[in-house]
Motif scaffolding. Structure first.
Motif, PDB file in Angstrom:
ATOM      1  N   UNK B  70       0.800  -1.230   0.000  1.00  0.00           N
ATOM      2  CA  UNK B  70       0.000   0.000   0.000  1.00  0.00           C
ATOM      3  C   UNK B  70       0.831   1.279   0.000  1.00  0.00           C
ATOM      4  N   UNK B  71       1.925   1.321   0.754  1.00  0.00           N
ATOM      5  CA  UNK B  71       2.639   2.587   0.918  1.00  0.00           C
ATOM      6  C   UNK B  71       3.950   2.658   0.141  1.00  0.00           C
ATOM      7  N   UNK B  72       4.262   1.608  -0.629  1.00  0.00           N
ATOM      8  CA  UNK B  72       5.598   1.558  -1.244  1.00  0.00           C
ATOM      9  C   UNK B  72       5.807   2.645  -2.303  1.00  0.00           C
ATOM     10  N   UNK B  73       4.730   3.203  -2.863  1.00  0.00           N
ATOM     11  CA  UNK B  73       4.900   4.202  -3.920  1.00  0.00           C
ATOM     12  C   UNK B  73       5.160   5.608  -3.369  1.00  0.00           C
ATOM     13  N   UNK B  74       4.947   5.808  -2.073  1.00  0.00           N
ATOM     14  CA  UNK B  74       5.006   7.173  -1.531  1.00  0.00           C
ATOM     15  C   UNK B  74       6.372   7.838  -1.737  1.00  0.00           C
ATOM     16  N   UNK B  98      -2.351   6.920  -0.408  1.00  0.00           N
ATOM     17  CA  UNK B  98      -1.598   7.911  -1.180  1.00  0.00           C
ATOM     18  C   UNK B  98      -2.227   9.300  -1.131  1.00  0.00           C
ATOM     19  N   UNK B  99      -3.388   9.409  -0.494  1.00  0.00           N
ATOM     20  CA  UNK B  99      -4.135  10.678  -0.533  1.00  0.00           C
ATOM     21  C   UNK B  99      -3.284  11.892  -0.184  1.00  0.00           C
ATOM     22  N   UNK B 100      -2.550  11.793   0.945  1.00  0.00           N
ATOM     23  CA  UNK B 100      -1.823  12.962   1.436  1.00  0.00           C
ATOM     24  C   UNK B 100      -0.748  13.398   0.447  1.00  0.00           C
ATOM     25  N   UNK B 101       0.024  12.428  -0.044  1.00  0.00           N
ATOM     26  CA  UNK B 101       1.159  12.785  -0.895  1.00  0.00           C
ATOM     27  C   UNK B 101       0.680  13.245  -2.278  1.00  0.00           C
TER      28      UNK B 101
END
Lengths: 341, 334
Positions: B70-74, B98-101
């Protein structure tokens, strides 16, 4: 009876090494200062910074590096406490799973209507309790910590999934969300928290009696016990502190992502151990420092961020990271072997 | 001497880099972030982007994390913001992590496009979603295809990607819906939904477990390219192609051997290449001010015709799924 993971033979060898060390001439001061694993980490950090700046014109930007650091400081905060645990001769692989569990506890209680401050407090309490559970199994049931925490990492992740299911929980108030974008004097809050914890733990480890006792426990638990050090009590304290650190890291992650899932921080345990190892802490205990881990975190931040902003393929990135870990372990062992003579 | 060569090389390298940065500021720079590396499906999207940018004169690059969690693209999104690209196209690994970034990217004036999968329920965090087909039809289309292969009766199972994969979860929900509510499928029973995490090894293990656990299993739907290829391999090795029908979403190049030897009768997909092609044209059109993003607006894309922006700024690259069988598979190469 013993909480030691060392063998009797290792004990004797070490005693002999200490004798030999006392008999030998004192090493020159420059060797004492320079031939330390932390110095190697620092040199690598400086080298990495220059290489990363050469790789991409977008890298050398303090704001960007600090922003990117907030992805790593969550693991890094845990890694600082893990450094103490490893110096004391134990290891804990469960804190990444515990991050997910405490964050899920927090989100679940928040969703159930509990005031958010209470839910955060509950997450910290659960973190401490789960840390104590690890400590109980290791210290009272006398099981090897690596086996215990491989077990509890699965257990904690499973409990997190039971609480949160396959969905993500969000809807937190806006003041809670986005701590990684709050800055104080230009530095993101998580980075400040990380640095503050590093300073406190660094002073604790280097200058307090308990701090020195942690080294003694890691060097020789038997000797430490005979010297009247309360080995179990100190180790129990460390396991609980690690649980609390995991809870804090879990809450920081929840704030950054604005949502919580059971698979948060999956695989994070390896990153945490990587940070500690890169910082020159000896995997068998007795040696290491907070400064080393602190520098290693920045080394990881610089390398990972530098390669990502230069669009270097992830496969290459993984090879670089793996090579670095092996080099650092070899160097650490080499340095310790030399300085023990 | 050696040192001098090194210095010369370093100087040359920095000159090249400085030149590269200067070029990047001129044209429109597009970056595409797939779910993870090593998934051939996304290579076709990349090819579409590359050809589109070659035609339109934009700069294109691609970068991706190693794992589709889930978070690996941030960190990759943050790095692209720092590189000051004009357009971030992303196949998101999570509908909300990913919403925040992504908000941060849009605050800095970057056009954010969800490609191939959308931020379901969080559409306000991207500018537009470029989807392969009308996703509401994907689940029912797959159930109908499998139903036609097993005479609409017997036990069936689903082998999906990760539990968090937004598109797969949308389709599986639609599959469950038609299986429960459409009387045509009343004799088909969904006995299990398992997750291979889009990893070949885990997908293989899950497919083997399905065959073991459900000896009466008649069919498997695997709506993910990694899963359907792994399941085909399992069915081929176990020699149960006559008892268990397999269909799903796969790429023709991956599935060709299984179609040729009869392990798989038919499977479906769209053209991932067209998505990259369309996304490149759309991004450049928006950046140049030729396309305004609003539901109901239309624009022209060479080879694809007139494309409409739907509700929630969704753009469907094609209307229906393409079905691949032994008859037509050789017409496709991706």
């Amino acid at each position: 009876m013993s909480t030691s993971t060392e063998t009797g033979a290792g004990e004797t060898a070490r005693t002999r090494a200490v004798d030999a060390h006392e008999a030998a001439e004192a090493r020159p001061l420059w060797q004492v200062v320079l031939i330390r694993p932390e110095v190697m980490t620092l040199v690598l950090l400086i080298a990495a910074f220059f290489i990363a700046s050469a790789l991409s014109p977008f890298f050398a930007d303090a704001t960007f590096i600090l922003e990117s650091a907030s992805f790593y400081v969550e693991y890094a905060i845990v890694a600082l406490v893990l450094t103490l645990v490893i110096i004391s001769g134990e290891i804990d692989l469960s804190p990444a799973a515990l991050m997910a569990l405490t964050a899920c506890v927090f989100a679940w209680l928040f969703q159930a209507g509990l005031p958010i401050a209470l839910a955060m407090g509950a997450a910290v309490v659960v973190g401490a309790a789960m840390g104590a559970f690890n400590g109980f199994l290791v210290l009272w049931c006398q099981l090897p910590s690596i086996i215990v925490t491989i077990g509890t990492l699965t257990l904690y992740r499973g409990l997190a999934q039971v609480l949160a299911g396959d969905r993500s929980i969000g809807g937190f108030p806006s003041w809670f969300i986005g701590i990684d974008w709050r800055v104080w004097l230009g530095v993101p809050v998580p980075v400040i928290v990380f640095t503050a914890i590093a300073i406190v733990l660094g002073i604790f480890l280097a200058f307090t009696v308990t701090g020195r006792q942690i080294y003694q426990i890691g060097t020789s638990p038997e000797a430490a016990r005979h010297a009247g050090i309360r080995v179990r009590r100190i180790k129990m304290g460390l396991f609980m502190l690690l649980g609390i650190a995991a809870a804090v890291a879990g809450l920081l992650t929840a704030s950054r992502l604005a949502s919580v899932r059971y698979d948060m921080a999956s695989g994070g345990e390896l990153q945490m151990v990587l940070m500690v190892m890169l910082g020159g802490t000896y995997i068998f205990g007795g040696r290491g420092s907070i400064a080393g881990t602190y520098l290693a975190v920045w080394l990881l931040v610089v390398i990972a961020t530098g390669m990502t902003v230069a669009n270097i393929p992830i496969t290459t990135q993984l090879i670089v990271m793996g090579a670095l870990l092996i080099i650092s372990i070899i160097a650490t062992n080499f340095i310790y072997a030399r300085t023990q003579r | 001497m050696k040192r001098r060569t090194l210095i010369a090389a370093a100087l040359a390298a920095s000159t090249v880099m400085a030149a590269g940065a200067a070029v990047a500021q001129d044209g429109i720079e597009i970056v595409y972030i797939p779910k993870n590396t090593g998934n051939p499906y996304f290579d076709s999207i990349v090819a579409g982007f590359e050809d589109g940018c070659a035609e339109l004169g934009c700069t294109f690059s691609t970068t991706a994390p190693a794992t589709p969690e889930a978070t690996s693209q941030i960190p990759f999104i943050t790095a692209q913001i720092q590189r000051r690209v004009d357009v971030i196209a992303i196949s998101p690994n999570s509908p909300d992590a990913l919403n925040q970034v992504l908000d941060r990217a849009r605050d800095r004036g970057i056009l954010v496009l969800a490609v191939n999968g959308d931020l379901v329920g969080n559409e306000e965090h991207r500018d537009a979603g470029i989807l392969p087909v009308d996703f509401t039809k994907t689940g029912p289309n797959q159930v109908e295809l499998l139903g036609s292969m097993i005479d609409y009766e017997g036990e069936i199972a689903i082998l999906s990607a990760t539990t968090d994969a937004p598109d797969q979860n949308t389709w599986i929900a639609a599959m469950n819906d038609v299986l429960e509510n459409d009387p045509k499928y009343e004799n088909m029973e969904l006995v299990a939904t398992v997750y291979g995490d889009d990893e070949p090894q885990k997908s293989t293990t899950e497919a083997e477990a399905l065959l073991q656990t459900y000896p009466n299993l008649r069919g498997i739907i695997s709506p993910t390219t990694v899963g359907v290829a792994a399941a085909a391999q399992v069915i081929q090795s176990a020699g149960v192609a006559d008892e268990v029908e397999l269909t799903g979403l796969g790429t023709p190049n991956q599935m060709r051997p299984f179609i040729k030897d009869g392990t798989v009768e038919a499977f479906q997909l769209w053209s991932p290449y067209n998505q990259g092609w369309l996304a490149a044209h759309f991004a450049v059109g928006v950046r140049n001010g030729d396309i305004e993003i609003a539901p109901g607006n239309t624009f022209e894309v060479p080879n694809l015709g007139t494309v409409t922006i739907e509700d929630k700024n969704v753009i469907n690259t094609q209307a229906e799924l393409t079905t691949f069988t032994a008859e037509n598979i050789d017409d496709f190469d991706f």
